[in-house]
Design a protein around this motif. Sequence first.
Motif, PDB file in Angstrom:
ATOM      1  N   LEU A  84      21.367 -13.530  29.847  1.00 21.16           N
ATOM      2  CA  LEU A  84      21.784 -12.342  28.491  1.00 21.16           C
ATOM      3  C   LEU A  84      22.119 -11.652  28.235  1.00 21.16           C
ATOM      4  CD1 LEU A  84      17.215 -10.644  29.362  1.00 21.16           C
ATOM      5  CD2 LEU A  84      18.412 -12.947  28.647  1.00 21.16           C
ATOM      6  N   THR A  85      23.475 -11.621  28.728  1.00 26.28           N
ATOM      7  CA  THR A  85      24.456 -11.335  28.427  1.00 26.28           C
ATOM      8  C   THR A  85      25.178 -12.579  27.962  1.00 26.28           C
ATOM      9  OG1 THR A  85      25.149  -9.048  29.957  1.00 26.28           O
ATOM     10  CG2 THR A  85      27.078 -10.283  28.662  1.00 26.28           C
ATOM     11  N   GLY A  86      25.219 -13.520  27.599  1.00 21.40           N
ATOM     12  CA  GLY A  86      25.435 -14.768  27.529  1.00 21.40           C
ATOM     13  C   GLY A  86      24.881 -15.056  26.646  1.00 21.40           C
ATOM     14  N   LEU A  87      23.642 -14.994  26.422  1.00 23.00           N
ATOM     15  CA  LEU A  87      22.404 -15.405  25.749  1.00 23.00           C
ATOM     16  C   LEU A  87      23.323 -14.008  24.192  1.00 23.00           C
ATOM     17  CD1 LEU A  87      20.546 -17.041  24.163  1.00 23.00           C
ATOM     18  CD2 LEU A  87      18.893 -15.080  26.067  1.00 23.00           C
ATOM     19  N   GLY A  88      23.359 -13.242  24.665  1.00 27.78           N
ATOM     20  CA  GLY A  88      23.497 -11.763  23.798  1.00 27.78           C
ATOM     21  C   GLY A  88      24.744 -12.259  22.839  1.00 27.78           C
ATOM     22  N   ILE A  89      25.812 -12.922  23.728  1.00 28.52           N
ATOM     23  CA  ILE A  89      26.740 -13.001  22.892  1.00 28.52           C
ATOM     24  C   ILE A  89      27.308 -13.855  22.313  1.00 28.52           C
ATOM     25  CG2 ILE A  89      29.110 -13.767  23.111  1.00 28.52           C
ATOM     26  CD1 ILE A  89      29.546 -12.308  26.042  1.00 28.52           C
ATOM     27  N   ALA A  90      26.052 -15.378  21.971  1.00 25.13           N
ATOM     28  CA  ALA A  90      26.256 -16.258  21.249  1.00 25.13           C
ATOM     29  C   ALA A  90      25.591 -16.418  20.018  1.00 25.13           C
ATOM     30  CB  ALA A  90      24.912 -17.260  22.661  1.00 25.13           C
ATOM     31  N   SER A  92      25.257 -13.049  18.801  1.00 19.79           N
ATOM     32  CA  SER A  92      26.126 -11.874  18.209  1.00 19.79           C
ATOM     33  C   SER A  92      27.416 -13.141  16.794  1.00 19.79           C
ATOM     34  CB  SER A  92      27.022 -11.306  19.148  1.00 19.79           C
ATOM     35  OG  SER A  92      25.987  -9.943  19.356  1.00 19.79           O
ATOM     36  N   GLU A  93      28.093 -13.854  17.817  1.00 20.29           N
ATOM     37  CA  GLU A  93      28.384 -15.029  17.119  1.00 20.29           C
ATOM     38  C   GLU A  93      28.397 -15.971  16.434  1.00 20.29           C
ATOM     39  OE1 GLU A  93      30.130 -17.542  20.417  1.00 20.29           O
ATOM     40  OE2 GLU A  93      31.840 -16.250  21.045  1.00 20.29           O
ATOM     41  N   ARG A  94      26.576 -15.892  16.483  1.00 21.78           N
ATOM     42  CA  ARG A  94      26.344 -16.680  15.230  1.00 21.78           C
ATOM     43  C   ARG A  94      25.885 -16.312  14.315  1.00 21.78           C
ATOM     44  NH1 ARG A  94      27.457 -22.121  14.958  1.00 21.78           N
ATOM     45  NH2 ARG A  94      25.262 -21.871  13.984  1.00 21.78           N
ATOM     46  N   LEU A  95      25.667 -14.606  14.942  1.00 15.48           N
ATOM     47  CA  LEU A  95      25.123 -13.681  13.178  1.00 15.48           C
ATOM     48  C   LEU A  95      26.805 -13.434  12.942  1.00 15.48           C
ATOM     49  CD1 LEU A  95      22.510 -11.121  15.201  1.00 15.48           C
ATOM     50  CD2 LEU A  95      22.424 -13.100  13.207  1.00 15.48           C
ATOM     51  N   GLY A  96      28.429 -13.800  13.206  1.00 17.08           N
ATOM     52  CA  GLY A  96      28.796 -12.986  13.062  1.00 17.08           C
ATOM     53  C   GLY A  96      29.480 -14.467  11.654  1.00 17.08           C
ATOM     54  N   ASP A  97      28.516 -15.513  12.062  1.00 19.70           N
ATOM     55  CA  ASP A  97      29.672 -17.230  11.743  1.00 19.70           C
ATOM     56  C   ASP A  97      28.266 -16.975   9.944  1.00 19.70           C
ATOM     57  OD1 ASP A  97      30.522 -17.330  13.200  1.00 19.70           O
ATOM     58  OD2 ASP A  97      29.717 -18.720  13.840  1.00 19.70           O
ATOM     59  N   LEU A  98      27.743 -15.864   9.821  1.00 16.38           N
ATOM     60  CA  LEU A  98      26.504 -15.684   8.593  1.00 16.38           C
ATOM     61  C   LEU A  98      27.486 -15.559   7.647  1.00 16.38           C
ATOM     62  CD1 LEU A  98      23.205 -15.119  10.281  1.00 16.38           C
ATOM     63  CD2 LEU A  98      23.954 -17.329   9.269  1.00 16.38           C
ATOM     64  N   PRO A  99      27.322 -15.810   6.044  1.00 13.71           N
ATOM     65  CA  PRO A  99      27.684 -15.127   5.387  1.00 13.71           C
ATOM     66  C   PRO A  99      27.531 -12.931   5.456  1.00 13.71           C
ATOM     67  CG  PRO A  99      26.763 -16.499   3.961  1.00 13.71           C
ATOM     68  CD  PRO A  99      26.378 -17.092   5.701  1.00 13.71           C
ATOM     69  N   GLU A 100      28.827 -12.602   5.097  1.00  8.45           N
ATOM     70  CA  GLU A 100      28.151 -11.530   5.110  1.00  8.45           C
ATOM     71  C   GLU A 100      27.069 -10.725   4.175  1.00  8.45           C
ATOM     72  OE1 GLU A 100      31.720  -8.033   4.518  1.00  8.45           O
ATOM     73  OE2 GLU A 100      32.100  -9.342   5.412  1.00  8.45           O
ATOM     74  N   ASP A 101      26.997 -11.554   3.217  1.00  8.92           N
ATOM     75  CA  ASP A 101      26.233 -10.359   2.517  1.00  8.92           C
ATOM     76  C   ASP A 101      24.495 -11.458   1.942  1.00  8.92           C
ATOM     77  OD1 ASP A 101      27.164 -12.831   1.255  1.00  8.92           O
ATOM     78  OD2 ASP A 101      26.357 -12.706  -0.782  1.00  8.92           O
ATOM     79  N   ALA A 102      24.563 -12.294   3.432  1.00 10.25           N
ATOM     80  CA  ALA A 102      23.535 -13.269   3.831  1.00 10.25           C
ATOM     81  C   ALA A 102      22.622 -12.630   4.983  1.00 10.25           C
ATOM     82  CB  ALA A 102      23.510 -14.467   5.133  1.00 10.25           C
ATOM     83  N   GLU A 103      20.975 -12.316   4.545  1.00 11.45           N
ATOM     84  CA  GLU A 103      20.129 -11.777   4.849  1.00 11.45           C
ATOM     85  C   GLU A 103      18.746 -12.157   6.210  1.00 11.45           C
ATOM     86  OE1 GLU A 103      17.597  -9.550   1.997  1.00 11.45           O
ATOM     87  OE2 GLU A 103      19.198  -8.035   1.431  1.00 11.45           O
ATOM     88  N   PRO A 104      19.796 -12.376   7.856  1.00 11.13           N
ATOM     89  CA  PRO A 104      19.378 -13.465   8.467  1.00 11.13           C
ATOM     90  C   PRO A 104      17.730 -13.231   8.602  1.00 11.13           C
ATOM     91  CG  PRO A 104      20.367 -11.688   9.511  1.00 11.13           C
ATOM     92  CD  PRO A 104      20.979 -11.687   7.690  1.00 11.13           C
ATOM     93  N   ALA A 105      17.097 -14.568   9.356  1.00  7.51           N
ATOM     94  CA  ALA A 105      16.308 -14.302  10.252  1.00  7.51           C
ATOM     95  C   ALA A 105      15.980 -14.982  10.927  1.00  7.51           C
ATOM     96  CB  ALA A 105      15.048 -14.981   9.313  1.00  7.51           C
ATOM     97  N   VAL A 106      15.822 -14.123  12.515  1.00  8.56           N
ATOM     98  CA  VAL A 106      15.817 -14.651  13.914  1.00  8.56           C
ATOM     99  C   VAL A 106      14.021 -14.948  14.126  1.00  8.56           C
ATOM    100  CG1 VAL A 106      16.725 -13.848  16.061  1.00  8.56           C
ATOM    101  CG2 VAL A 106      18.366 -13.484  13.878  1.00  8.56           C
ATOM    102  N   CYS A 107      14.451 -15.059  15.660  1.00  7.89           N
ATOM    103  CA  CYS A 107      13.854 -16.065  15.554  1.00  7.89           C
ATOM    104  C   CYS A 107      14.125 -16.570  16.840  1.00  7.89           C
ATOM    105  CB  CYS A 107      12.915 -18.106  15.123  1.00  7.89           C
ATOM    106  SG  CYS A 107      11.647 -18.314  15.822  1.00  7.89           S
ATOM    107  N   VAL A 108      13.088 -15.859  17.414  1.00  7.58           N
ATOM    108  CA  VAL A 108      13.179 -16.101  19.077  1.00  7.58           C
ATOM    109  C   VAL A 108      12.280 -16.655  20.106  1.00  7.58           C
ATOM    110  CG1 VAL A 108      13.524 -15.123  21.948  1.00  7.58           C
ATOM    111  CG2 VAL A 108      14.355 -13.881  19.470  1.00  7.58           C
TER     112      VAL A 108
END
Length: 170
Positions: A84-90, A92-108
């Motif tokens: 889960l640490t590795g999953l959380g880092i991955a 976070s990295e992907r969320l960080g790659d999104l445009p700053e003003d983007a409102e993301p939808a995350v699906c688990v």
Amino acid sequence: MSDATLTDSRDAPAMLVLAPGLSGDDARVCTQRVAAADAALVVSLRRPPEDWRAARDGALPPTCFVTAEPNGDAANAVADPGDLTGLGIAVSERLGDLPEDAEPAVCVDSLTTLLQYADTERAYRFLQVLCGRVRAAGGTVHVHADPAAHDERELDRLAGLFDGVRSVEN
């Protein structure tokens, strides 16, 4: 799941989606939540990205993936879904790659798979951080679970992390 826990707030920023197996209604709810976003991040633990996409009809925003196994569509993959640490880092990295003003939808996709590799307490902490991060970004998060695979007490505890719980039939 107790009736007191079960709500159907369709626009909840954080939602637990309860559906049996790989149901079509489960995919429909997911598509509705993801399609309304500027960008999507899918944590796909139970199927490869191409299968996740194939199960959804309708227009999807730009979508990136974090997977439990290497895949050409996923910029981030973790070797072990229980890491889960590795999953959380991955994530976070992907969320960080999104445009700053983007409102993301995350699906688990899915909590049921996650709980095959991690205990409830670790999964709870992981989801708590994930939900908080997505809410802070102004986005939405939804987590799929098969209610038949979990005891009621476990689902009630995890449901407390979410603003709403939606139960869909097959």
